[in-house]
Design a protein around this motif. Sequence first.
Motif, PDB file in Angstrom:
ATOM      1  N   VAL A   1      24.822 -40.303  35.771  1.00  0.00           N
ATOM      2  CA  VAL A   1      25.281 -41.691  35.820  1.00  0.00           C
ATOM      3  C   VAL A   1      26.207 -41.944  37.015  1.00  0.00           C
ATOM      4  O   VAL A   1      26.433 -43.084  37.406  1.00  0.00           O
ATOM      5  N   GLY A   2      26.765 -40.873  37.606  1.00  0.00           N
ATOM      6  CA  GLY A   2      27.598 -41.028  38.797  1.00  0.00           C
ATOM      7  C   GLY A   2      29.049 -40.627  38.614  1.00  0.00           C
ATOM      8  O   GLY A   2      29.911 -41.043  39.386  1.00  0.00           O
ATOM      9  N   LYS A   3      29.339 -39.793  37.622  1.00  0.00           N
ATOM     10  CA  LYS A   3      30.726 -39.371  37.366  1.00  0.00           C
ATOM     11  C   LYS A   3      31.266 -38.538  38.531  1.00  0.00           C
ATOM     12  O   LYS A   3      32.368 -38.782  39.026  1.00  0.00           O
ATOM     13  N   THR A   4      30.484 -37.556  38.958  1.00  0.00           N
ATOM     14  CA  THR A   4      30.915 -36.687  40.061  1.00  0.00           C
ATOM     15  C   THR A   4      31.071 -37.479  41.350  1.00  0.00           C
ATOM     16  O   THR A   4      32.004 -37.241  42.129  1.00  0.00           O
ATOM     17  N   ALA A   5      30.170 -38.443  41.571  1.00  0.00           N
ATOM     18  CA  ALA A   5      30.240 -39.265  42.786  1.00  0.00           C
ATOM     19  C   ALA A   5      31.557 -40.032  42.860  1.00  0.00           C
ATOM     20  O   ALA A   5      32.127 -40.207  43.942  1.00  0.00           O
ATOM     21  N   ILE A   6      32.063 -40.476  41.713  1.00  0.00           N
ATOM     22  CA  ILE A   6      33.338 -41.205  41.687  1.00  0.00           C
ATOM     23  C   ILE A   6      34.487 -40.268  42.057  1.00  0.00           C
ATOM     24  O   ILE A   6      35.387 -40.640  42.823  1.00  0.00           O
ATOM     25  N   ALA A   7      34.466 -39.052  41.532  1.00  0.00           N
ATOM     26  CA  ALA A   7      35.509 -38.077  41.876  1.00  0.00           C
ATOM     27  C   ALA A   7      35.472 -37.760  43.371  1.00  0.00           C
ATOM     28  O   ALA A   7      36.522 -37.668  44.028  1.00  0.00           O
TER      29      ALA A   7
ATOM     30  N   GLU B   1      29.228 -46.441  32.780  1.00  0.00           N
ATOM     31  CA  GLU B   1      28.005 -46.956  32.164  1.00  0.00           C
ATOM     32  C   GLU B   1      26.828 -46.881  33.130  1.00  0.00           C
ATOM     33  O   GLU B   1      26.994 -46.834  34.352  1.00  0.00           O
ATOM     34  N   GLU B   2      25.628 -46.888  32.555  1.00  0.00           N
ATOM     35  CA  GLU B   2      24.411 -46.974  33.362  1.00  0.00           C
ATOM     36  C   GLU B   2      24.414 -48.319  34.085  1.00  0.00           C
ATOM     37  O   GLU B   2      24.639 -49.356  33.473  1.00  0.00           O
ATOM     38  N   PRO B   3      24.189 -48.342  35.398  1.00  0.00           N
ATOM     39  CA  PRO B   3      24.265 -49.607  36.137  1.00  0.00           C
ATOM     40  C   PRO B   3      23.114 -50.546  35.798  1.00  0.00           C
ATOM     41  O   PRO B   3      22.075 -50.120  35.295  1.00  0.00           O
ATOM     42  N   GLU B   4      23.316 -51.831  36.077  1.00  0.00           N
ATOM     43  CA  GLU B   4      22.240 -52.804  35.928  1.00  0.00           C
ATOM     44  C   GLU B   4      21.225 -52.608  37.055  1.00  0.00           C
ATOM     45  O   GLU B   4      21.549 -52.060  38.111  1.00  0.00           O
ATOM     46  N   LEU B   5      20.004 -53.077  36.825  1.00  0.00           N
ATOM     47  CA  LEU B   5      18.938 -52.898  37.811  1.00  0.00           C
ATOM     48  C   LEU B   5      19.322 -53.418  39.192  1.00  0.00           C
ATOM     49  O   LEU B   5      19.114 -52.747  40.205  1.00  0.00           O
ATOM     50  N   GLU B   6      19.902 -54.632  39.233  1.00  0.00           N
ATOM     51  CA  GLU B   6      20.202 -55.240  40.529  1.00  0.00           C
ATOM     52  C   GLU B   6      21.351 -54.537  41.249  1.00  0.00           C
ATOM     53  O   GLU B   6      21.558 -54.745  42.443  1.00  0.00           O
ATOM     54  N   GLU B   7      22.103 -53.681  40.537  1.00  0.00           N
ATOM     55  CA  GLU B   7      23.213 -52.954  41.154  1.00  0.00           C
ATOM     56  C   GLU B   7      22.759 -51.662  41.826  1.00  0.00           C
ATOM     57  O   GLU B   7      23.485 -51.095  42.644  1.00  0.00           O
ATOM     58  N   LEU B   8      21.561 -51.190  41.487  1.00  0.00           N
ATOM     59  CA  LEU B   8      21.139 -49.868  41.941  1.00  0.00           C
ATOM     60  C   LEU B   8      20.861 -49.782  43.436  1.00  0.00           C
ATOM     61  O   LEU B   8      21.216 -48.793  44.080  1.00  0.00           O
ATOM     62  N   GLN B   9      20.212 -50.803  44.017  1.00  0.00           N
ATOM     63  CA  GLN B   9      19.844 -50.695  45.432  1.00  0.00           C
ATOM     64  C   GLN B   9      21.053 -50.546  46.348  1.00  0.00           C
ATOM     65  O   GLN B   9      21.089 -49.611  47.167  1.00  0.00           O
ATOM     66  N   PRO B  10      22.076 -51.421  46.253  1.00  0.00           N
ATOM     67  CA  PRO B  10      23.251 -51.194  47.113  1.00  0.00           C
ATOM     68  C   PRO B  10      23.961 -49.883  46.805  1.00  0.00           C
ATOM     69  O   PRO B  10      24.521 -49.243  47.692  1.00  0.00           O
ATOM     70  N   MET B  11      23.898 -49.449  45.545  1.00  0.00           N
ATOM     71  CA  MET B  11      24.545 -48.203  45.141  1.00  0.00           C
ATOM     72  C   MET B  11      23.877 -46.987  45.788  1.00  0.00           C
ATOM     73  O   MET B  11      24.530 -46.001  46.136  1.00  0.00           O
ATOM     74  N   LEU B  12      22.547 -47.071  45.978  1.00  0.00           N
ATOM     75  CA  LEU B  12      21.782 -45.931  46.493  1.00  0.00           C
ATOM     76  C   LEU B  12      21.435 -46.049  47.974  1.00  0.00           C
ATOM     77  O   LEU B  12      20.834 -45.135  48.540  1.00  0.00           O
ATOM     78  N   GLN B  13      21.789 -47.170  48.599  1.00  0.00           N
ATOM     79  CA  GLN B  13      21.321 -47.457  49.956  1.00  0.00           C
ATOM     80  C   GLN B  13      21.639 -46.337  50.947  1.00  0.00           C
ATOM     81  O   GLN B  13      20.780 -45.908  51.720  1.00  0.00           O
ATOM     82  N   SER B  14      22.875 -45.847  50.947  1.00  0.00           N
ATOM     83  CA  SER B  14      23.255 -44.811  51.918  1.00  0.00           C
ATOM     84  C   SER B  14      22.481 -43.518  51.685  1.00  0.00           C
ATOM     85  O   SER B  14      22.122 -42.812  52.635  1.00  0.00           O
ATOM     86  N   LYS B  15      22.190 -43.200  50.417  1.00  0.00           N
ATOM     87  CA  LYS B  15      21.427 -41.988  50.097  1.00  0.00           C
ATOM     88  C   LYS B  15      19.978 -42.124  50.562  1.00  0.00           C
ATOM     89  O   LYS B  15      19.372 -41.160  51.042  1.00  0.00           O
ATOM     90  N   ILE B  16      19.425 -43.329  50.426  1.00  0.00           N
ATOM     91  CA  ILE B  16      18.044 -43.564  50.858  1.00  0.00           C
ATOM     92  C   ILE B  16      17.949 -43.488  52.378  1.00  0.00           C
ATOM     93  O   ILE B  16      16.985 -42.944  52.927  1.00  0.00           O
ATOM     94  N   VAL B  17      18.966 -44.015  53.069  1.00  0.00           N
ATOM     95  CA  VAL B  17      19.017 -43.903  54.536  1.00  0.00           C
ATOM     96  C   VAL B  17      19.040 -42.433  54.946  1.00  0.00           C
ATOM     97  O   VAL B  17      18.355 -42.018  55.893  1.00  0.00           O
ATOM     98  N   ALA B  18      19.817 -41.628  54.211  1.00  0.00           N
ATOM     99  CA  ALA B  18      19.895 -40.187  54.502  1.00  0.00           C
ATOM    100  C   ALA B  18      18.534 -39.513  54.291  1.00  0.00           C
ATOM    101  O   ALA B  18      18.139 -38.629  55.068  1.00  0.00           O
ATOM    102  N   LEU B  19      17.797 -39.927  53.250  1.00  0.00           N
ATOM    103  CA  LEU B  19      16.461 -39.372  53.002  1.00  0.00           C
ATOM    104  C   LEU B  19      15.499 -39.733  54.137  1.00  0.00           C
ATOM    105  O   LEU B  19      14.659 -38.916  54.533  1.00  0.00           O
ATOM    106  N   GLN B  20      15.621 -40.956  54.660  1.00  0.00           N
ATOM    107  CA  GLN B  20      14.762 -41.367  55.778  1.00  0.00           C
ATOM    108  C   GLN B  20      15.009 -40.487  57.001  1.00  0.00           C
ATOM    109  O   GLN B  20      14.070 -40.076  57.690  1.00  0.00           O
TER     110      GLN B  20
END
Length: 543
Positions: free
Chosen positions: A128-134, A250-269
Amino acid sequence: MKEKPYVVFTINDGGKEESYNVDLEQLRTIVKNASIKDETLNLNLSFNGEILPLKFKKSQLLELIKKTDLKKQIVPKSISNYLVDLTRLLSQKQSTPIKGRDDEIEKVWFYISQKRRNNVFLVGGTDVGKTAIAMEIARQISTNECPKEFYDTRVMMLRPELILKIKNEFALKIVMNKIMEFLVKNKNKVILYMDKAIYMKMDEYFVMMFYAFITKYNIPIITTSSEEVFEEHFFQENIFSKYVNEVYIEEPELEELQPMLQSKIVALQKEYGIKISDEMIKFGIFTSSLSESVSLNPGNVLNIFGKSFLEAKRKGKDYVDKKSVLSCYNSYLKLYSKITLEDKKIIAYHETGHYVAQIMSEHMEDVKIAFVSILPMMDFLGVNSTYRILGKNLNYTKEYMIDWIAVFLAGRVAEKQITDKFSTGASSDLEMANMLAEQMVMKYGLLSDAKDQNRCYVTGENISKSYLISEKKKQELDSEVKKILEEAYKKAEKIIAENKYLLDSIANWLVDEEILTGEQLEIICQICNEEKQGQIAENKEKE
């Protein structure tokens, strides 16, 4: 004699770069003595016998001081394998801030800023992102984005999984004592982070150490836990319960996921040298619930994207496409490949029926469709994935509830359009429809009989108050449930009958495409509406 620490200034003078070493303590004193209002500092510093006037923003100087400070390893070498300086580690590499967790991060800063009870348990499900917050707390300290009182603080990550591998009890005791001695000595300059709070209970040394940190030394602590572990071992545990603070992730809402993951997706590219469009990112997010974990947790969704990029790379593609994403759901695709075309069509009509009833609802404006799929997921042959617009609707009327029930019943209504019979495929829909109707009558007082509109026949745990319900009352309440279901079913029939052309069009598209996102469905609806209006205009001309 130890060499004094210094800050390196690189100055461009007429195209020629010169580097100068400035005494760190001298610079620290200048910044410390500056007025709070000063945003820019004029410095006259001595470089190799000459005075050089310089002008810097205070924030730039603080950043230079921080970078220089973080070059120094303060953890003793004897325990550096077991206690990692996260702040120092993150300062040495490029890292981006996480998004979508501002409220949770603010709560963490609030709790660890306290003089006492300055700890926080990040509680939530897997990925859910606990470690990411730390990690974000450590990153903010490394860049001075943290509250000012933490500028000189470092986040130390304890690695209990390595400590517990020490088999010799005497050696273990020595390591634990050295760790405790270091942390207590630097208690005003460290935040202790440990992944998985349950380690606190796995060894007597850990129990004693953390109890001392929390109750005696007030060392700021951040740790993570599942809800089950937290409830059983910490919230209800007398030793710890009155000393701990929790922040639920909490598990994020659908519309919150893209900005939350954007930097990780850029890294995958960058990692795979493959591109992905915004449309395909949304497709990957929306369909991630088809995975075996059926979770919208950031870690699970990111895992889907990782597999999608790998599949695209393996197939020699320049872009992540639909097939790359769907390859992540092989177990369901194998089942789907065995379904006959006729059955796929029935599933398509069933799922389209839900969708059409949803968008034609008069009262459910807070519900949006993420995607509609005829691919099997868990125990379902097809899926309508929805999400709610937060704050759009906080109270539900009787009309809203009936629309909601109609959506559940519309699947079998639409299915009957091509089969002229009912099947067991709507069992979960019927269960949900009946549950909502029963709640309207038994819990919310949303029924036609005025004398029962202010009565509640269930407890807070939704257990029936049988002592209030006679046999006659049971029949009356059951009659009310039937009325609601009949009204909702007639509404579903009316919607499907009035939108037969739209139903047929979307169902045919679903058979071909297998999954349609909310945006794609809206385009089909727009085309169908234009065609319908064109047909009406054409008929008028003929008349």
